[in-house]
Design a protein around this motif. Sequence first.
Motif, PDB file in Angstrom:
ATOM      1  N   PHE A 192       7.129 -23.086-107.718  1.00  0.00           N
ATOM      2  CA  PHE A 192       5.728 -23.279-107.737  1.00  0.00           C
ATOM      3  C   PHE A 192       5.100 -23.804-109.109  1.00  0.00           C
ATOM      4  O   PHE A 192       4.278 -24.551-108.899  1.00  0.00           O
ATOM      5  N   GLU A 193       5.937 -23.354-109.906  1.00  0.00           N
ATOM      6  CA  GLU A 193       5.338 -24.004-111.464  1.00  0.00           C
ATOM      7  C   GLU A 193       5.366 -25.472-111.450  1.00  0.00           C
ATOM      8  O   GLU A 193       4.294 -26.165-112.080  1.00  0.00           O
ATOM      9  N   ARG A 194       6.288 -26.036-110.977  1.00  0.00           N
ATOM     10  CA  ARG A 194       6.540 -27.460-110.920  1.00  0.00           C
ATOM     11  C   ARG A 194       5.635 -28.192-110.105  1.00  0.00           C
ATOM     12  O   ARG A 194       4.986 -29.164-110.206  1.00  0.00           O
ATOM     13  N   PHE A 195       5.207 -27.570-108.999  1.00  0.00           N
ATOM     14  CA  PHE A 195       4.053 -28.199-107.928  1.00  0.00           C
ATOM     15  C   PHE A 195       2.784 -28.160-108.665  1.00  0.00           C
ATOM     16  O   PHE A 195       2.158 -29.098-108.701  1.00  0.00           O
ATOM     17  N   LEU A 196       2.450 -26.925-109.304  1.00  0.00           N
ATOM     18  CA  LEU A 196       1.284 -26.866-110.073  1.00  0.00           C
ATOM     19  C   LEU A 196       1.317 -27.909-111.326  1.00  0.00           C
ATOM     20  O   LEU A 196       0.222 -28.522-111.569  1.00  0.00           O
ATOM     21  N   SER A 197       2.505 -28.084-111.919  1.00  0.00           N
ATOM     22  CA  SER A 197       2.646 -29.028-112.839  1.00  0.00           C
ATOM     23  C   SER A 197       2.186 -30.637-112.173  1.00  0.00           C
ATOM     24  O   SER A 197       1.416 -31.356-112.942  1.00  0.00           O
ATOM     25  N   VAL A 198       2.909 -30.827-111.324  1.00  0.00           N
ATOM     26  CA  VAL A 198       2.623 -32.040-110.575  1.00  0.00           C
ATOM     27  C   VAL A 198       1.064 -32.389-110.043  1.00  0.00           C
ATOM     28  O   VAL A 198       0.418 -33.497-110.459  1.00  0.00           O
ATOM     29  N   LEU A 199       0.644 -31.313-109.569  1.00  0.00           N
ATOM     30  CA  LEU A 199      -1.005 -31.404-109.346  1.00  0.00           C
ATOM     31  C   LEU A 199      -1.853 -31.427-110.619  1.00  0.00           C
ATOM     32  O   LEU A 199      -2.782 -32.447-110.600  1.00  0.00           O
ATOM     33  N   ASN A 200      -1.502 -30.844-111.673  1.00  0.00           N
ATOM     34  CA  ASN A 200      -2.267 -30.855-112.882  1.00  0.00           C
ATOM     35  C   ASN A 200      -1.961 -32.330-113.425  1.00  0.00           C
ATOM     36  O   ASN A 200      -3.388 -32.952-114.136  1.00  0.00           O
ATOM     37  N   GLY A 255      -1.342 -35.104-111.902  1.00  0.00           N
ATOM     38  CA  GLY A 255      -2.022 -35.966-110.715  1.00  0.00           C
ATOM     39  C   GLY A 255      -3.528 -35.826-110.818  1.00  0.00           C
ATOM     40  O   GLY A 255      -4.209 -36.798-110.886  1.00  0.00           O
ATOM     41  N   PHE A 256      -4.086 -34.768-110.994  1.00  0.00           N
ATOM     42  CA  PHE A 256      -5.317 -34.595-110.978  1.00  0.00           C
ATOM     43  C   PHE A 256      -6.210 -34.702-112.544  1.00  0.00           C
ATOM     44  O   PHE A 256      -7.257 -34.773-112.477  1.00  0.00           O
ATOM     45  N   ASP A 257      -5.111 -34.923-113.594  1.00  0.00           N
ATOM     46  CA  ASP A 257      -5.559 -34.666-114.859  1.00  0.00           C
ATOM     47  C   ASP A 257      -6.598 -33.576-115.256  1.00  0.00           C
ATOM     48  O   ASP A 257      -7.600 -33.700-115.747  1.00  0.00           O
ATOM     49  N   GLU A 258      -5.864 -32.372-114.870  1.00  0.00           N
ATOM     50  CA  GLU A 258      -6.523 -31.014-114.998  1.00  0.00           C
ATOM     51  C   GLU A 258      -5.763 -30.066-115.841  1.00  0.00           C
ATOM     52  O   GLU A 258      -4.404 -30.520-115.573  1.00  0.00           O
ATOM     53  N   GLU A 259      -6.175 -28.884-116.048  1.00  0.00           N
ATOM     54  CA  GLU A 259      -5.352 -28.051-116.359  1.00  0.00           C
ATOM     55  C   GLU A 259      -5.730 -26.670-115.702  1.00  0.00           C
ATOM     56  O   GLU A 259      -6.341 -25.710-116.085  1.00  0.00           O
ATOM     57  N   ASN A 260      -5.110 -26.531-114.458  1.00  0.00           N
ATOM     58  CA  ASN A 260      -5.361 -25.382-113.702  1.00  0.00           C
ATOM     59  C   ASN A 260      -4.087 -24.297-113.733  1.00  0.00           C
ATOM     60  O   ASN A 260      -3.125 -24.736-114.102  1.00  0.00           O
ATOM     61  N   GLU A 261      -4.555 -23.217-114.028  1.00  0.00           N
ATOM     62  CA  GLU A 261      -3.565 -21.903-114.531  1.00  0.00           C
ATOM     63  C   GLU A 261      -3.516 -21.057-113.355  1.00  0.00           C
ATOM     64  O   GLU A 261      -4.695 -20.314-113.130  1.00  0.00           O
ATOM     65  N   ILE A 262      -2.567 -21.062-112.626  1.00  0.00           N
ATOM     66  CA  ILE A 262      -2.160 -20.094-111.807  1.00  0.00           C
ATOM     67  C   ILE A 262      -1.013 -19.314-111.937  1.00  0.00           C
ATOM     68  O   ILE A 262      -0.122 -19.654-112.030  1.00  0.00           O
ATOM     69  N   ILE A 263      -1.270 -17.954-112.290  1.00  0.00           N
ATOM     70  CA  ILE A 263      -0.090 -17.361-113.062  1.00  0.00           C
ATOM     71  C   ILE A 263       0.841 -16.684-111.701  1.00  0.00           C
ATOM     72  O   ILE A 263       2.202 -17.127-111.942  1.00  0.00           O
TER      73      ILE A 263
END
Length: 95
Positions: free
Chosen positions: A58-66, A68-76
């Motif tokens: 899950f953490e790597r997928f969130l990193s991929v999204l962040n 690609g989107f040039d964002e810093e979304n944090e989902i614990i």
Amino acid sequence: MFLENLIAITPTQHMTKAHPLGKTKEINVEYQELLLKAKAGSIEENLGDVNVETIYSFERFLSVLNTGFDEENEIIDPDYSKVMNVINLHYMNLD
């Protein structure tokens, strides 16, 4: 170099759906959104099934999204409704 960043599609899908009219410098953002949501579903399914080998993070997928989107979304916690919200908000802001 994450498996979470790979989405398998056929050459035809790549040239007709991912890139409108085969123009590889253009991206069909609606199709990209659909594929990312499908990938999120595949990751959720893999991580939730104790009967199969875990191949995603899950953490790597969130990193991929962040990235690609040039964002810093944090989902614990692995919260897929929040991931879908991140994807939805990103593509809504492109309009």
